[in-house]
Design a protein around this motif. Structure first.
Motif, mmCIF file in Angstrom:
data_model
loop_
_atom_site.group_PDB
_atom_site.id
_atom_site.type_symbol
_atom_site.label_atom_id
_atom_site.label_comp_id
_atom_site.label_asym_id
_atom_site.label_seq_id
_atom_site.Cartn_x
_atom_site.Cartn_y
_atom_site.Cartn_z
ATOM 1 N N HIS A 124 0.854 -1.190 0.000
ATOM 2 C CA HIS A 124 0.000 0.000 0.000
ATOM 3 C C HIS A 124 0.892 1.243 0.000
ATOM 4 C CE1 HIS A 124 -4.052 -1.737 0.930
ATOM 5 N NE2 HIS A 124 -3.281 -2.764 1.253
ATOM 6 N N GLY A 125 0.921 1.955 -1.106
ATOM 7 C CA GLY A 125 1.710 3.171 -1.175
ATOM 8 C C GLY A 125 3.204 2.940 -1.088
ATOM 9 N N ARG A 126 3.651 1.720 -1.363
ATOM 10 C CA ARG A 126 5.073 1.395 -1.302
ATOM 11 C C ARG A 126 5.480 0.704 -2.591
ATOM 12 N NH1 ARG A 126 2.784 0.400 3.721
ATOM 13 N NH2 ARG A 126 3.936 1.163 5.552
ATOM 14 N N PRO A 127 6.752 0.808 -3.002
ATOM 15 C CA PRO A 127 7.209 0.108 -4.209
ATOM 16 C C PRO A 127 7.033 -1.395 -4.060
ATOM 17 C CG PRO A 127 8.831 1.730 -3.497
ATOM 18 C CD PRO A 127 7.818 1.617 -2.387
ATOM 19 N N ILE A 128 6.668 -2.049 -5.156
ATOM 20 C CA ILE A 128 6.452 -3.497 -5.106
ATOM 21 C C ILE A 128 7.774 -4.245 -4.981
ATOM 22 C CG2 ILE A 128 6.583 -4.078 -7.566
ATOM 23 C CD1 ILE A 128 3.892 -5.622 -7.096
ATOM 24 N N ASP A 129 8.903 -3.552 -5.231
ATOM 25 C CA ASP A 129 10.214 -4.201 -5.157
ATOM 26 C C ASP A 129 10.480 -4.801 -3.776
ATOM 27 O OD1 ASP A 129 10.526 -3.324 -7.721
ATOM 28 O OD2 ASP A 129 11.970 -1.746 -7.265
ATOM 29 N N ALA A 130 10.005 -4.127 -2.723
ATOM 30 C CA ALA A 130 10.236 -4.646 -1.373
ATOM 31 C C ALA A 130 9.553 -5.984 -1.180
ATOM 32 C CB ALA A 130 9.736 -3.639 -0.338
ATOM 33 N N ALA A 131 8.345 -6.136 -1.752
ATOM 34 C CA ALA A 131 7.627 -7.410 -1.651
ATOM 35 C C ALA A 131 8.336 -8.486 -2.454
ATOM 36 C CB ALA A 131 6.190 -7.238 -2.137
ATOM 37 N N VAL A 132 8.793 -8.145 -3.651
ATOM 38 C CA VAL A 132 9.513 -9.106 -4.493
ATOM 39 C C VAL A 132 10.777 -9.581 -3.786
ATOM 40 C CG1 VAL A 132 10.766 -9.391 -6.681
ATOM 41 C CG2 VAL A 132 8.581 -8.170 -6.635
ATOM 42 N N ASP A 133 11.495 -8.644 -3.180
ATOM 43 C CA ASP A 133 12.727 -8.989 -2.468
ATOM 44 C C ASP A 133 12.434 -9.916 -1.294
ATOM 45 O OD1 ASP A 133 15.575 -8.655 -1.822
ATOM 46 O OD2 ASP A 133 14.866 -7.511 -0.109
ATOM 47 N N ALA A 134 11.361 -9.642 -0.553
ATOM 48 C CA ALA A 134 11.020 -10.474 0.608
ATOM 49 C C ALA A 134 10.661 -11.894 0.172
ATOM 50 C CB ALA A 134 9.857 -9.852 1.369
ATOM 51 N N VAL A 135 9.901 -12.027 -0.904
ATOM 52 C CA VAL A 135 9.498 -13.366 -1.373
ATOM 53 C C VAL A 135 10.715 -14.152 -1.824
ATOM 54 C CG1 VAL A 135 8.113 -14.625 -3.051
ATOM 55 C CG2 VAL A 135 7.185 -12.565 -1.993
ATOM 56 N N ALA A 136 11.682 -13.466 -2.454
ATOM 57 C CA ALA A 136 12.903 -14.145 -2.904
ATOM 58 C C ALA A 136 13.759 -14.603 -1.730
ATOM 59 C CB ALA A 136 13.710 -13.222 -3.816
ATOM 60 N N ARG A 137 13.693 -13.881 -0.606
ATOM 61 C CA ARG A 137 14.594 -14.161 0.516
ATOM 62 C C ARG A 137 14.011 -15.107 1.548
ATOM 63 N NH1 ARG A 137 18.197 -9.143 2.207
ATOM 64 N NH2 ARG A 137 18.573 -8.163 0.212
ATOM 65 N N PHE A 138 12.688 -15.088 1.715
ATOM 66 C CA PHE A 138 12.085 -15.808 2.835
ATOM 67 C C PHE A 138 11.113 -16.878 2.340
ATOM 68 C CE2 PHE A 138 13.095 -11.520 4.380
ATOM 69 C CZ PHE A 138 13.954 -11.848 5.418
ATOM 70 N N PRO A 139 11.011 -17.986 3.086
ATOM 71 C CA PRO A 139 10.166 -19.107 2.625
ATOM 72 C C PRO A 139 8.677 -18.901 2.854
ATOM 73 C CG PRO A 139 11.234 -19.679 4.694
ATOM 74 C CD PRO A 139 11.811 -18.362 4.277
ATOM 75 N N LYS A 140 8.282 -17.945 3.677
ATOM 76 C CA LYS A 140 6.853 -17.747 3.952
ATOM 77 C C LYS A 140 6.592 -16.250 4.080
ATOM 78 C CE LYS A 140 4.831 -20.651 6.759
ATOM 79 N NZ LYS A 140 4.405 -21.334 8.029
ATOM 80 N N VAL A 141 5.826 -15.712 3.130
ATOM 81 C CA VAL A 141 5.618 -14.262 3.063
ATOM 82 C C VAL A 141 4.142 -13.972 2.814
ATOM 83 C CG1 VAL A 141 6.199 -12.127 1.836
ATOM 84 C CG2 VAL A 141 7.947 -13.886 2.172
ATOM 85 N N ALA A 142 3.632 -12.949 3.481
ATOM 86 C CA ALA A 142 2.299 -12.422 3.204
ATOM 87 C C ALA A 142 2.457 -11.009 2.663
ATOM 88 C CB ALA A 142 1.440 -12.418 4.468
ATOM 89 N N VAL A 143 1.796 -10.722 1.540
ATOM 90 C CA VAL A 143 1.867 -9.402 0.926
ATOM 91 C C VAL A 143 0.473 -8.794 0.913
ATOM 92 C CG1 VAL A 143 2.493 -8.066 -1.116
ATOM 93 C CG2 VAL A 143 3.805 -10.118 -0.520
ATOM 94 N N LEU A 144 0.328 -7.614 1.504
ATOM 95 C CA LEU A 144 -0.924 -6.871 1.473
ATOM 96 C C LEU A 144 -0.927 -6.037 0.194
ATOM 97 C CD1 LEU A 144 -0.887 -5.639 5.177
ATOM 98 C CD2 LEU A 144 -1.976 -7.669 4.277
ATOM 99 N N THR A 145 -1.788 -6.372 -0.754
ATOM 100 C CA THR A 145 -1.785 -5.696 -2.044
ATOM 101 C C THR A 145 -2.736 -4.506 -2.043
ATOM 102 O OG1 THR A 145 -3.432 -7.255 -2.910
ATOM 103 C CG2 THR A 145 -1.101 -7.782 -3.275
ATOM 104 N N ALA A 146 -2.702 -3.722 -3.124
ATOM 105 C CA ALA A 146 -3.443 -2.471 -3.206
ATOM 106 C C ALA A 146 -3.755 -2.171 -4.663
ATOM 107 C CB ALA A 146 -2.615 -1.346 -2.594
ATOM 108 N N PRO A 147 -4.655 -1.218 -4.935
ATOM 109 C CA PRO A 147 -5.004 -0.900 -6.321
ATOM 110 C C PRO A 147 -3.802 -0.586 -7.203
ATOM 111 C CG PRO A 147 -6.587 0.115 -4.851
ATOM 112 C CD PRO A 147 -5.525 -0.487 -3.978
ATOM 113 N N GLN A 148 -2.804 0.102 -6.659
ATOM 114 C CA GLN A 148 -1.629 0.417 -7.472
ATOM 115 C C GLN A 148 -0.688 -0.776 -7.603
ATOM 116 O OE1 GLN A 148 -2.237 1.495 -4.437
ATOM 117 N NE2 GLN A 148 -0.398 2.023 -3.274
ATOM 118 N N ASN A 149 -0.817 -1.750 -6.732
ATOM 119 C CA ASN A 149 -0.004 -2.970 -6.776
ATOM 120 C C ASN A 149 -0.899 -4.176 -6.519
ATOM 121 O OD1 ASN A 149 2.620 -1.808 -7.187
ATOM 122 N ND2 ASN A 149 2.635 -1.160 -5.050
ATOM 123 N N PRO A 150 -1.758 -4.565 -7.488
ATOM 124 C CA PRO A 150 -2.663 -5.691 -7.281
ATOM 125 C C PRO A 150 -1.918 -7.024 -7.294
ATOM 126 C CG PRO A 150 -2.818 -4.921 -9.534
ATOM 127 C CD PRO A 150 -1.932 -3.956 -8.821
#
Length: 392
Positions: A124-150
């Protein structure tokens, strides 16, 4: 005093939360929450929609006049919710929060998994790169998505980044009418169309052995693809990693990276560290990318010869120099942030002496490995290596 009430399925969660809503003289809520609660018409209502500053100004006026104010939100309002904003405006000592289950807790509950070991990222209001980086690094990730990053944008970014396989669940409108949980994979996530206000769960499908160590370093050379033995040996790597004293955040340069083994281990040990591998050989650079993907970590690769390749790189907090000679060591030392640490390895005595003169500390690592022979073993001596280090 302001009471903050989280809703679950359109209802207050627990008797204390319900009583707080009944006792409130002013209720601050979005239109859909007002409709769900069917609040008493005698109460004053402040609409919570759009830019929130105007609504908070009204709340401040009612609080100053001594009214009992309740703010309504979904789920746990202290979890990426309005509690942070209210705390900044009014002070946390002025808040009483009655949370309901968060959307992430509900999402993991729907797929029957614990989430005490999960990493949660908001898009929400943040670059999607941080979510991509977290998924690549960690085995279990939850991402809260938003209209700008569905969810589908997250899927496309993960596929483009070469993320390893993940089991995916997209959870929408949890606890409300129209609840949906869609299970898929990364390709399905990228190709689908989902409610942008969702929780996306991404789980490594490879089970972790119960006896697998939680923290390890100095991985065997076989854990990395390398060219003709050009890799920092595991015993030397273990010492170098210890001398680097990795921070939780910051920038690390792995200079003359070769296979990338040192930088990759740094990324494994300190996942929030930005790791940049500098390597002049194109084939080795591609090998670093493949090794990083194999270990599920993010490593940026810069192809070029040190020290010229340092131009434009962010200032490092840590540097490991495994190749490039003393010119690279001196240039990296000059670039190092105050308080930063540089570690270099050399096999030649004269270069090790120069490194010791510049950095101040050095040790020789001489290891012998057991090799089977008959019904026992003999010791196979490895080439001695000098490890030098210093703090800026």
């Amino acid at each position: 005093m302001i009471t903050v009430v989280g809703l679950h399925g359109g209802e207050a969660f627990g008797r204390a939360a319900a009583d707080a809503l009944v006792d409130a003289e002013v209720v601050v809520a979005a239109p859909r929450h007002r409709e769900q609660l069917r609040l008493a018409m005698a109460q004053e209502h402040i609409e919570l929609a759009g830019p929130l500053h105007a609504a908070l100004d009204q709340v401040a006026a009612r609080v100053d006049d001594g009214y009992a104010v309740a703010v309504v939100a979904s789920g746990d309002p202290g979890f990426f919710g309005i509690v942070r904003l209210l705390g900044e405006r009014f002070g946390t000592d002025q808040l009483v929060v009655h949370p309901a289950p968060s959307s992430v807790a509900l999402a993991f509950g729907r797929i029957g998994q614990n989430w005490d070991d999960a990493v949660v990222v908001s898009a929400h209001g943040r670059p999607i790169d941080a979510a991509v980086d977290a998924v690549a690094r960690f085995p279990k990730v939850a991402v809260l998505t938003a209209p700008q990053n569905p969810p589908e944008a997250l899927g496309k970014a993960l596929v483009a980044d070469g993320c390893p396989a993940r089991s995916v669940a997209v959870a929408t409108r949890l606890g409300e009418a129209g609840e949906a949980v869609t299970r898929t994979d990364l390709d399905g996530l990228a190709a689908g169309t989902f409610d942008p206000m969702s929780v996306v769960l991404l789980v490594d499908p490879t089970p972790v052995a119960p006896d697998e160590p939680a923290l390890s370093w100095g991985l065997p050379e076989q854990a990395f693809d390398h060219r003709g033995g050009l890799i920092t040996k595991s015993e030397v790597r273990a010492v170098a990693l210890g001398k680097l004293a990795l921070p939780r955040h910051g920038v690390l340069w792995d200079v003359g990276a070769g296979s990338g083994s040192v930088g990759i281990e740094c990324a494994r040990l300190s996942p929030r560290l930005r790791v940049i591998a500098v390597e002049r050989n194109e084939d080795d650079a591609e090998r670093i990318r493949a090794n990083a993907k194999r270990h599920g970590v993010a490593v940026e690769v810069v192809v070029g010869s040190a020290p010229a390749a340092f131009a434009g790189l962010p200032q490092p907090d840590r540097v490991f120099v495994g190749g490039g000679g003393m010119e690279a060591v001196r240039a990296a030392w000059d670039a190092l942030a105050p308080g930063g640490v540089l570690v270099a390895t050399h096999v030649l005595v004269d270069r090790a002496a120069e490194a010791w003169t510049l950095l101040g500390d050095s040790v020789q690592i001489s290891a012998s490995r057991a090799v089977p022979i008959a019904d026992g073993f003999r010791l196979d001596a490895q080439n001695p290596v000098f490890v030098s280090w210093g703090q800026r």
